[in-house]
Write an enzyme that holds these catalytic residues in place. Structure first.
Site, short mmCIF file in Angstrom:
data_model
loop_
_atom_site.label_atom_id
_atom_site.label_comp_id
_atom_site.label_asym_id
_atom_site.label_seq_id
_atom_site.Cartn_x
_atom_site.Cartn_y
_atom_site.Cartn_z
N ASP A 8 0.88 -1.17 0.00
CA ASP A 8 0.00 0.00 0.00
C ASP A 8 0.92 1.23 0.00
O ASP A 8 2.14 1.09 0.13
CB ASP A 8 -0.88 -0.04 1.25
CG ASP A 8 -1.76 1.19 1.40
OD1 ASP A 8 -2.40 1.57 0.40
OD2 ASP A 8 -1.78 1.77 2.50
N ASP A 10 -0.24 5.17 1.09
CA ASP A 10 -0.54 6.15 2.13
C ASP A 10 -0.57 5.50 3.51
O ASP A 10 -1.32 4.56 3.76
CB ASP A 10 -1.89 6.82 1.86
CG ASP A 10 -1.85 7.71 0.63
OD1 ASP A 10 -1.19 8.75 0.70
OD2 ASP A 10 -2.46 7.35 -0.39
N ASP A 165 -1.45 -0.88 6.20
CA ASP A 165 -1.46 -0.18 7.48
C ASP A 165 -2.86 0.06 8.02
O ASP A 165 -3.00 0.52 9.15
CB ASP A 165 -0.78 1.19 7.32
CG ASP A 165 -1.60 2.13 6.44
OD1 ASP A 165 -2.23 3.05 6.97
OD2 ASP A 165 -1.63 1.92 5.22
#
Length: 221
Positions: A8, A10, A165
């Site tokens: 991922d 961001d 995250d």
């Protein structure tokens, strides 16, 4: 055998999520309005399901949304100056290359947003494949981004590992049947993740990629 690692962006590679959250909290505090934190949390890792300026604008009809947006953006832009990727991220990219693995990025953000930061941080060179919101009909927690990565590389779900995250991002990986390692940031560390995540670490700096992949392999036996 793992053939690809998928990241991922961001909040995982570059912690835009924490910087953005702080910028919204600063602007809300300035006008003495409570920021809708829970709704923000629900949007991390996917498209915004609400307008983050809504509560602020409704609190005072004299406020101009465009001006507030510019003010908030300026705070965010100032906060990211001279910032670096999260600890251990670049080392993971380098270790993946040393191990002969494909490295992919799969993000719910737009291509324009992603490439801006990849250029700023000089990270594009590490990726064999980059998919963003512009490449799919639905973003995370829909698994489409991850399924497209598998299809592109011609590999099976158990031949890849996803690093995420957020709960929305990890759920997308789980729905694609790809083992998912979660690396929460300051904005997501207290959120609830699905019990099916394969592993949780605090930072990529705490364990070498090769050791992590070995531990995941043992879990799959």
């Amino acid at each position: 055998m793992i053939k690809a690692v998928i990241f991922d962006f961001d909040g995982l590679i570059f912690d835009t999520e924490t910087y953005e959250l702080e910028s919204y909290q600063i602007i809300y505090k300035k006008y003495n309005v409570e920021f809708p934190l829970q709704r923000w949390y629900e949007s991390i890792g996917t498209n915004f399901v609400f307008d983050p300026y809504e509560n602020l604008i409704h609190s005072d009809t004299k406020l101009d949304k465009n001006e507030i947006c510019k003010e908030r953006t300026a705070i965010f832009e100032d906060s990211i100056l001279q910032k670096s990727p999260r600890d251990g991220v670049i080392l993971y990219f380098e270790q993946a290359k040393e191990l002969g693995l494909k490295v992919a990025l799969a993000s719910s953000s737009t291509k324009k947003w992603i490439y801006r930061f990849l250029e700023m941080l000089d990270l594009e060179k590490y990726f064999d494949l980059i998919y963003t919101a512009d490449d799919v009909t639905e973003v995370k927690p829909n698994p489409e981004l991850y399924l497209k990565v598998l299809e592109h590389f011609g590999i099976q779900p158990n031949e890849a590992v996803v690093f995420e995250d957020s709960p929305n991002g990890s759920l997308a990986a789980i729905r694609a049947n790809i083992p998912c390692v979660v690396v929460p940031n300051a904005a997501t560390q207290n959120l609830v993740f699905d019990h099916q995540v394969a592993m949780r670490i605090n930072s990529m700096a705490e364990i070498d990629l090769s050791e992590l992949l070995q531990k995941l392999s043992l879990k799959q036996i």
